[in-house]
Scaffold this active site. Sequence first.
Site, PDB file in Angstrom:
ATOM      1  N   GLY A  33     -60.750  74.727  76.973  1.00 27.46           N
ATOM      2  CA  GLY A  33     -59.874  75.257  75.942  1.00 27.46           C
ATOM      3  C   GLY A  33     -60.412  75.056  74.539  1.00 27.46           C
ATOM      4  O   GLY A  33     -61.603  74.828  74.343  1.00 27.46           O
ATOM      5  N   HIS A  39     -67.044  80.594  73.922  1.00 27.53           N
ATOM      6  CA  HIS A  39     -66.286  80.814  75.157  1.00 27.53           C
ATOM      7  C   HIS A  39     -66.026  82.316  75.361  1.00 27.53           C
ATOM      8  O   HIS A  39     -66.155  82.839  76.477  1.00 27.53           O
ATOM      9  CB  HIS A  39     -64.925  80.122  75.087  1.00 27.53           C
ATOM     10  CG  HIS A  39     -64.973  78.632  74.960  1.00 27.53           C
ATOM     11  ND1 HIS A  39     -64.550  77.974  73.838  1.00 27.53           N
ATOM     12  CD2 HIS A  39     -65.384  77.666  75.817  1.00 27.53           C
ATOM     13  CE1 HIS A  39     -64.676  76.660  74.003  1.00 27.53           C
ATOM     14  NE2 HIS A  39     -65.195  76.449  75.195  1.00 27.53           N
ATOM     15  N   GLN A  63     -64.369  63.842  83.276  1.00 34.05           N
ATOM     16  CA  GLN A  63     -65.676  64.025  82.645  1.00 34.05           C
ATOM     17  C   GLN A  63     -65.756  63.392  81.250  1.00 34.05           C
ATOM     18  O   GLN A  63     -66.752  63.543  80.558  1.00 34.05           O
ATOM     19  CB  GLN A  63     -66.077  65.498  82.610  1.00 34.05           C
ATOM     20  CG  GLN A  63     -65.326  66.367  81.631  1.00 34.05           C
ATOM     21  CD  GLN A  63     -65.695  67.826  81.808  1.00 34.05           C
ATOM     22  OE1 GLN A  63     -65.344  68.447  82.809  1.00 34.05           O
ATOM     23  NE2 GLN A  63     -66.415  68.400  80.860  1.00 34.05           N
ATOM     24  N   ASP A 152     -74.612  73.999  76.934  1.00 31.21           N
ATOM     25  CA  ASP A 152     -74.571  72.788  77.764  1.00 31.21           C
ATOM     26  C   ASP A 152     -75.629  72.954  78.853  1.00 31.21           C
ATOM     27  O   ASP A 152     -75.316  73.217  80.013  1.00 31.21           O
ATOM     28  CB  ASP A 152     -73.168  72.615  78.340  1.00 31.21           C
ATOM     29  CG  ASP A 152     -72.138  72.471  77.238  1.00 31.21           C
ATOM     30  OD1 ASP A 152     -71.936  71.356  76.759  1.00 31.21           O
ATOM     31  OD2 ASP A 152     -71.560  73.502  76.822  1.00 31.21           O
ATOM     32  N   ARG A 189     -65.691  70.675  69.461  1.00 38.02           N
ATOM     33  CA  ARG A 189     -65.721  69.414  68.714  1.00 38.02           C
ATOM     34  C   ARG A 189     -66.045  69.616  67.231  1.00 38.02           C
ATOM     35  O   ARG A 189     -65.827  68.700  66.436  1.00 38.02           O
ATOM     36  CB  ARG A 189     -66.740  68.453  69.340  1.00 38.02           C
ATOM     37  CG  ARG A 189     -66.293  67.896  70.681  1.00 38.02           C
ATOM     38  CD  ARG A 189     -67.201  66.773  71.142  1.00 38.02           C
ATOM     39  NE  ARG A 189     -66.629  66.056  72.264  1.00 38.02           N
ATOM     40  CZ  ARG A 189     -66.746  66.414  73.537  1.00 38.02           C
ATOM     41  NH1 ARG A 189     -67.446  67.488  73.841  1.00 38.02           N
ATOM     42  NH2 ARG A 189     -66.181  65.710  74.498  1.00 38.02           N
TER      43      ARG A 189
HETATM   44  P1  AMP Z   1     -66.221  73.609  77.213  1.00 36.83           P
HETATM   45  O1  AMP Z   1     -64.892  74.199  76.906  1.00 36.83           O
HETATM   46  O2  AMP Z   1     -66.863  72.926  76.058  1.00 36.83           O
HETATM   47  O3  AMP Z   1     -66.212  72.787  78.482  1.00 36.83           O
HETATM   48  O4  AMP Z   1     -67.194  74.842  77.518  1.00 36.83           O
HETATM   49  C1  AMP Z   1     -66.865  75.811  78.488  1.00 36.83           C
HETATM   50  C2  AMP Z   1     -68.008  76.745  78.662  1.00 36.83           C
HETATM   51  O5  AMP Z   1     -68.304  77.368  77.424  1.00 36.83           O
HETATM   52  C3  AMP Z   1     -69.301  76.034  79.112  1.00 36.83           C
HETATM   53  O6  AMP Z   1     -69.977  76.859  80.051  1.00 36.83           O
HETATM   54  C4  AMP Z   1     -70.065  75.920  77.830  1.00 36.83           C
HETATM   55  O7  AMP Z   1     -71.466  75.854  78.016  1.00 36.83           O
HETATM   56  C5  AMP Z   1     -69.683  77.227  77.137  1.00 36.83           C
HETATM   57  N1  AMP Z   1     -69.895  77.122  75.706  1.00 36.83           N
HETATM   58  C6  AMP Z   1     -69.437  76.167  74.860  1.00 36.83           C
HETATM   59  N2  AMP Z   1     -69.909  76.385  73.610  1.00 36.83           N
HETATM   60  C7  AMP Z   1     -70.687  77.493  73.678  1.00 36.83           C
HETATM   61  C8  AMP Z   1     -71.468  78.221  72.736  1.00 36.83           C
HETATM   62  N3  AMP Z   1     -71.534  77.848  71.461  1.00 36.83           N
HETATM   63  N4  AMP Z   1     -72.132  79.313  73.161  1.00 36.83           N
HETATM   64  C9  AMP Z   1     -72.080  79.695  74.462  1.00 36.83           C
HETATM   65  N5  AMP Z   1     -71.364  79.050  75.404  1.00 36.83           N
HETATM   66  C10 AMP Z   1     -70.678  77.964  75.015  1.00 36.83           C
END
Ligand code: AMP
Length: 296
Positions: A33, A39, A63, A152, A189
């Site tokens: 989220g 995203h 995690q 990531d 973040r």
């Molecule tokens: P998170 O909500 O941080 O767990 O991220 C969910 C998904 O979004 C993961 O596959 C991340 O690698 C991807 N994601 C997060 N930030 C970015 C970004 N700046 N560019 C592309 N994908 C992202």
Amino acid sequence: MGIPIIRTVAELRSIVAVWRRDGLKVAVVPTMGALHEGHLSLVRAGLAKADRVIVTLFVNPKQFNSPADLIAYPRTEYDDAAKLAPLGAHILYAPDAADIYPQGFATTVSVSGVSAGLCGTFRPGHFDGVATVVTKLFLETGADMGFFGEKDFQQLHVVRRLVGDLDIPIKIVACPTVREGDGLAMSSRNARLSAPERRAAPRLAEILFETARRLNCEDCIDRVLDEARQAILAAGFSQVEYLELRTGEDLAVIAIPNRPARLLVAAWLGQTRLIDNAEVWSRGSVQGFVQAAAAA
Ligand code: AMP
């Protein structure tokens, strides 16, 4: 019209069963989220390849290796749903922790090898938490495709590994990192950065990409990486957890970029831990730099 928010696996399965009966291809985009353009780029990629897209929203306690980080993690479900609706995503699956990890839950999916080192060293248990929840989400959604960000990069490798090892019938699609106009990799973040920290933050990407370009020599790698660590600290970061060169294909440690490689970094700016990575080719070219404007 708003996006339907689904809370239980039973409800999710009954919807997916109808899609499957109709022969539709299903994609899943796992998230925690606080959705941003990074995203949303995954959701768009999913919509381009599949007939139905499930976005999952679950702030996965397993995690987080720091309880304070879990508490501080932004929770903006209402806004997230509002961002997804106009894109045409089909379902927001936002289960409660008690449904994902009911009383007595005792299983951990643990991926060795690619989980070791980098974030695995500094966030003990993190990738076990990721692997466990991602496995559950794949099995619950039964999706044909899963979309993940290269932001990531180690996580992407962990997910690829577990899917291969456990024969989960899902294709993992990697999407490039989406950045702010000043180069900072988008992250949920980033909202925690103070104004001066936000001004300093793009230096991480600048130094990363500049360093990746300078790694096209055989005997200078240690010196170039060392200078980069110093530059990150000089930019106002308090700690560089790692700045390491790895193979792009399997994250193996390499001394020189004599095959497609990645330069990966994690560093603290105040109370915020930022990660980023850049592609490095032996000939010194750098790719993977996608501006937010280009993705919008
Ligand atoms: P998170 O909500 O941080 O767990 O991220 C969910 C998904 O979004 C993961 O596959 C991340 O690698 C991807 N994601 C997060 N930030 C970015 C970004 N700046 N560019 C592309 N994908 C992202």
